[in-house]
Design a protein around this motif. Structure first.
Motif, short mmCIF file in Angstrom:
data_model
loop_
_atom_site.label_atom_id
_atom_site.label_comp_id
_atom_site.label_asym_id
_atom_site.label_seq_id
_atom_site.Cartn_x
_atom_site.Cartn_y
_atom_site.Cartn_z
N VAL A 188 13.61 -1.23 -5.36
CA VAL A 188 12.70 -1.25 -6.51
C VAL A 188 12.26 0.17 -6.84
O VAL A 188 12.30 0.62 -7.99
N ALA A 231 13.18 2.21 -10.22
CA ALA A 231 12.12 2.70 -11.10
C ALA A 231 12.27 4.20 -11.33
O ALA A 231 12.12 4.70 -12.44
N LEU A 266 14.34 -4.10 -0.11
CA LEU A 266 14.03 -4.49 -1.49
C LEU A 266 13.06 -3.47 -2.11
O LEU A 266 13.25 -3.03 -3.25
N LEU A 267 12.06 -3.09 -1.34
CA LEU A 267 11.08 -2.11 -1.86
C LEU A 267 11.76 -0.79 -2.16
O LEU A 267 11.51 -0.17 -3.19
N VAL A 318 4.78 -4.19 -6.93
CA VAL A 318 5.48 -5.36 -6.39
C VAL A 318 4.74 -5.88 -5.17
O VAL A 318 4.49 -7.09 -5.02
N THR A 370 5.67 1.63 -8.69
CA THR A 370 6.31 0.34 -8.96
C THR A 370 6.43 -0.49 -7.69
O THR A 370 6.15 -1.71 -7.69
N ALA A 371 6.82 0.17 -6.61
CA ALA A 371 6.92 -0.56 -5.33
C ALA A 371 5.56 -1.15 -4.95
O ALA A 371 5.45 -2.29 -4.48
#
Lengths: 896, 93
Positions: free
Chosen positions: A21, A25, A17-18, A198, A194-195
């Motif tokens: 993301v 981004a 998921l990271l 999150v 961005t990661a």
């Protein structure tokens, strides 16, 4: 229990998921849709890498051991962010203005782009950060182990080491993929940031969820929780004052100097306005992160079996109550904390290592052909990737060999103290112009050595690196050098002891070194730019015009920042100069811009070195330095210039006013003269005409009358001729066309001649006898001049006395004397003299003070005198204050 | 003449702005003082010296600091932009 395989799957899913993301981004940023990627909230969340696994797990353990003391670790950063107007604002402005890539770059750039300092700071950062990375690996493996302890025998993970290897490798992969995508370290790593944002949300939610569960699920609400806290082993306020103050200071210092914090705080900052939001939002984040720490610690101590590791209460407490989902969330929170810290720290360190260690070495090795062979771009990226791998490997090795024994909080504090050594050089550099490279090096090295000696090396335990004997008795038995009791201060807590001595001696070394050394021009230039970053509107020119070809620079720039970007940069610069094509003129300004661009990729010192390699060492001219280094002097110079100018203006205005008055007066004089000259010409003409008519018409006129009338006509004609002669004479003199008859003579003869001719004239025209007083011996002077002309001047002066002297017994003194200007002859009468207001005008043409004795004069006499004297190389001036009218004739020494 | 009720001061707005910056500078110092205050409680055996109440006190101070920073933030942001414009420094060379 959560099956261990599920845990691994969740973990891998989270990592994927990271990745997604970060990838999304990056894609968004690439097509220019930055939008929320650049929002102040993302910036604030990225700052949360301050909260590592040490914070996530360790804070609870810390609270379980020492109560509220853990909160100091958050108070320092809170104060720094709330007081952003002081330091952070300036750091960010400098970072943006100078395109700073790391804290090592900042220190190196500030102190004259000194790579030596860059290397020191880089090494300190690597040494200080490695244990910290080890700490993160330890916390992740420990949290795995919590779940693994429950798993059925025969799972995939046999020991903690292999877990750590997998985690380290995965982190290295992620960091290399998203952290070295852009070469320009000064650009934001949108994917990474961005990661991290999150992950920041995940860890906040995780910790708050556990906290809410503990307060309302395990205990019976806020009141009950408070009661339980009061009843717990840590109910008593047991904070050591020294540690409370020392740790607050330490965390504030580390917040500014930790490489990873500098990376997100300064380097990744895209907009200064975000700081304003972060100034309250980040403290709020810290507030929420620490709000439930004490309740979790208290409940853990109460509910879990004695001997449970308090560092893992966040995980074990939900597991104890069979809240597996919550435990999983807490696990992900801890995982996020660890990974985000490691990723950013690895990016920051790799930038520092590649810019300050690898690139200078590479440039040195490749020196002859750096601008013609080899692709710098690839070298930089490769060195960064290798650095990331090496740093993570180091962290792993530290973890492997330290055995992960020490409590989490202790390693964190050791690391903080190490990186905080940069603080004096950092703050001194941005607030004190007098800070020098030597001072910074002294401070850094002193602080680092003391830190290593009193805190870092002893942390390996007695008999680890330092022998037990040395620890107890000091080196060679010198008691006051005992590592944990320097100078006999034995009662202090080891961390406080280390912070105190290292910071004191570090600052002292920094200050003393700065005072005693002398900065080079580049240091002074950079110092002025850093300290006065808010005032300096234009950047100074640090390159003098070299003979370098723009093409060479383009070739180099293409290798570093990429072909397209370099070409755009050059084209823009060329357009700004009004040129077509890709090659601008190599002006100092252009080189300045180029260097900034390059330093965004390879750091200030390296960029400077590369450009100077092409340009040939030209750096700062004295003029440049003068222009920026001392603004005060500049202002003073400017104002004194203004003053001088305004003084000059005033003088000019005064002269103009005088000239105008004179002109006005002259104009009046001229008008008067015109009417007068008409009158003067007309009077004789009228007589001549009248008497000639009488002679013509009166044929029978007695001889006597005829003779009388002819005589009148003759006299009038002479008068006319004299007037015209005067005018002609003056015109000739004024135009410099006069023929001078220079001959040797004697002053006495000339005066004699003048007196004789005027006495004759005086006998004819003057009703009163003029007494002339002379001093004949002083007149015996040899002359080499036009004696006739000089006599003419004297005659004029004497005649004037006869005409105008209003004394009853007119008398004239003729005095000869020597002055500095030469020989002077003064003519002084005993009349009333000439009024002051007329003194300036008497030498002008047509001037006549009175109409009274208009005997033959048309006001040209003195004007002619002045012209004659000018032609003879002397002068005639009115001499005021002599009792009567006085004229001074100055004769030049030699011939004309 | 100007309104006698208003104190005579030119450029009231920029004066206010500078005082906001002063407030921003004092805020961390005030925070520091309040955070260090619990040290003076040591040795007292009553509620003031307990983890629970000291914690409540610290978190209260903390929250007030955040609230004040929140109020100051937009003004400081404008002030910072204004100063940057005045100085002509935009960081992009």
């Amino acid at each position: 229990m959560v099956p261990f395989n599920v845990l691994v799957i969740v973990c891998i899913g989270y990592v994927i998921l990271l990745f997604l993301v970060a990838f999304a981004a990056e894609q968004r940023a690439r097509i220019g849709r930055l939008g929320w990627l650049r929002s102040p909230m993302v910036y604030t969340l990225s700052l949360s890498i301050y909260c590592t696994a040490w914070t996530f797990y360790g804070a609870v353990g810390y609270a379980a051991r020492s109560g509220l003391e853990f909160v100091t670790i958050y108070l320092g950063p809170t104060l720094v962010m709330v007081g952003w107007w002081w330091v952070v604002r300036k750091l960010v402005r400098i970072g943006r203005a100078q395109r700073i890539t790391s804290i090592a770059d900042l220190i190196s750039s500030r102190y004259g782009k000194s790579n030596f300092l860059g290397v020191i700071v880089t090494l300190m950062a690597v040494v200080g950060t490695t244990p910290y990375i080890a700490l993160q690996l330890q916390s992740v493996t420990a949290s795995f182990a919590v779940f693994a302890a429950e798993r059925p025998v025969g799972g995939a993970f046999e020991d903690m080491n292999s877990t750590a290897v997998w985690v380290a490798a995965g982190l290295a992969l992620f960091t290399i993929l998203f952290g070295t995508r852009n070469l320009d370290a000064n650009e934001r790593h949108h994917g990474v940031v961005t990661a991290i944002a999150v992950e920041a949300i995940v860890k906040l939610i995780a910790l708050v969820s556990v906290g809410v569960f503990v307060v309302w699920g395990v205990a019976g609400g806020i009141g009950d929780t408070l009661g339980r806290i009061q009843a717990s082993p840590i109910a008593q306020w047991q904070v050591n004052g020294g540690r409370w103050v020392g740790l607050t200071f330490l965390s504030a210092a580390a917040f500014l100097t930790l490489p990873r914090m500098f990376q997100v705080l300064v380097v990744e900052n895209s907009d200064e306005r975000h700081l304003a939001t972060a100034s309250w939002a980040f403290p709020l984040y810290l507030f929420l992160m620490s709000l439930f720490v004490v309740p979790i610690a208290v409940m853990g101590l109460a509910e879990l079996p004695i001997g449970a590791n308090p560092d893992l209460f966040v995980l074990t407490l939900p597991l104890q109550f069979n809240r597996e989902g919550l435990a999983l969330l807490a696990f992900l929170g801890g995982f996020s904390s660890a990974t985000s810290m490691v990723i950013v720290a690895a990016i920051a360190l790799s930038t520092m290592v590649s810019n300050h260690i690898v690139m200078p070495i590479w440039l040195n090795v490749m020196r002859p052909g750096a601008s013609v062979s080899g692709d710098v771009r690839n070298v930089v990226i490769l060195s960064r990737r290798i650095s990331i791998a090496v740093i993570l490997a180091l962290g792993y090795l530290y973890f492997r060999f330290s055995g992960g024994g020490a409590a989490l909080a202790v390693i964190g504090l050791i690391s903080f103290t190490g990186v905080a050594q940069v603080l004096p050089a950092l703050l001194g550099g941005i607030f004190w112009r007098g800070a020098t490279r030597v001072g910074a090096a002294c401070g850094l090295i002193t602080g680092f050595v003391i830190w290593a000696y009193v805190l870092f090396l002893p942390s390996f335990g007695e008999g680890g690196v330092l022998s037990a004997d040395l620890m107890r008795n000091g080196p060679f038995g010198i008691w006051w050098l005992r590592p944990q009791a320097l100078f006999g201060f034995s009662g202090l807590d080891p961390v406080v002891h280390a912070v105190f001595w290292s910071m004191i001696l570090n600052s002292f070394g920094f200050f003393l070194g700065s005072l005693l050394s002398f900065p080079n021009p580049m240091e002074r230039l950079q110092g002025a730019q850093f300290v006065n970053v808010f005032q300096l509107s234009s950047s100074p020119r640090s390159w003098t015009r070299g003979t370098v070809e723009a093409e060479d620079l383009l070739i180099m720039a293409q290798r570093i920042i990429g072909a397209t970007q370099a070409q755009t940069l050059f084209q823009t610069a060329a357009q700004a100069q009004g040129k077509v094509g890709y090659l601008p003129d190599v002006t100092p300004q252009f080189i300045q811009v180029l260097e900034r661009e390059l330093s965004g990729s390879v750091g200030g010192a390296t960029a400077h070195a590369m450009i100077s390699q092409i340009i040939g060492g030209a750096s700062v001219s004295v003029q440049d330095l003068m222009a920026v280094a001392d603004e005060t002097a500049q202002m003073m110079e400017y104002s004194s210039q203004l003053e001088a100018k305004s003084g000059e203006l005033q003088r000019t205005a005064r002269k103009l006013r005088d000239a105008n008055e004179k002109l006005t007066e002259l104009s009046i004089q001229k008008d008067a003269f015109l009417s007068q000259i008409s009158h003067e010409l007309r009077t004789p003409m009228t007589s001549i005409r009248a008497f000639s008519e009488i002679l013509r018409d009166g044929s029978e006129m007695p001889q006597v009358d005829r003779r009388k009338y002819s005589g009148i006509i003759h006299d009038e004609a002479i008068r006319l001729t004299r007037l015209l002669d005067d005018l002609l004479d003056l015109s000739v003199l004024e135009n410099g066309q006069v023929q001078l008859n220079i001959q040797p003579g004697n002053l006495q003869d000339v005066i004699e001649r003048a007196v004789a001719s005027t006495v004759v004239g005086g006998a004819l025209g003057g009703p009163r006898p003029l007494q002339i007083r002379r001093d004949p011996p002083s007149e015996k002077r040899a002359l080499l001049t036009d004696t006739d002309r000089l006599a003419q001047v004297f005659i004029n002066l004497i005649a004037n006395v006869q005409k105008y002297c209003d004394a009853p017994q007119p008398a004239l003194d003729i005095k000869v004397q020597d002055t500095e200007a030469g020989m002077v002859v003064d003519f002084v009468d005993n009349g009333t003299g000439i009024p002051k207001k007329s003194q300036a005008l008497i030498f002008e043409k047509f001037s006549r003070l009175t109409d009274q004795a208009a005997a033959g004069g048309a006001g040209l006499g003195l004007a002619i005198c002045r012209e004659i004297m000018t032609n003879l190389g002397g002068s005639i001036t009115y001499l005021p204050g002599q009792g009567g009218a006085a004229f001074r004739v100055t004769l030049s020494e030699g011939p004309v | 003449m100007s309104d006698p009720g208003l104190p005579l001061f030119l450029a009231r707005k920029s004066y206010r702005n500078r005082r906001v910056a002063d407030a921003a500078r004092v805020l961390p110092l005030a925070g520091l003082i309040f955070f260090m205050l619990p040290l003076l409680w040591t040795g007292r055996e009553n509620v003031g010296g307990s983890t629970g109440y000291a914690g409540l006190y610290l978190f209260a101070v903390w929250f007030v600091l955040i609230a004040v920073a929140f109020v100051l933030a937009p003004r400081l942001r404008r002030l910072n932009e204004q100063e940057a414009e005045d100085a002509g420094t935009d960081g992009s060379v």
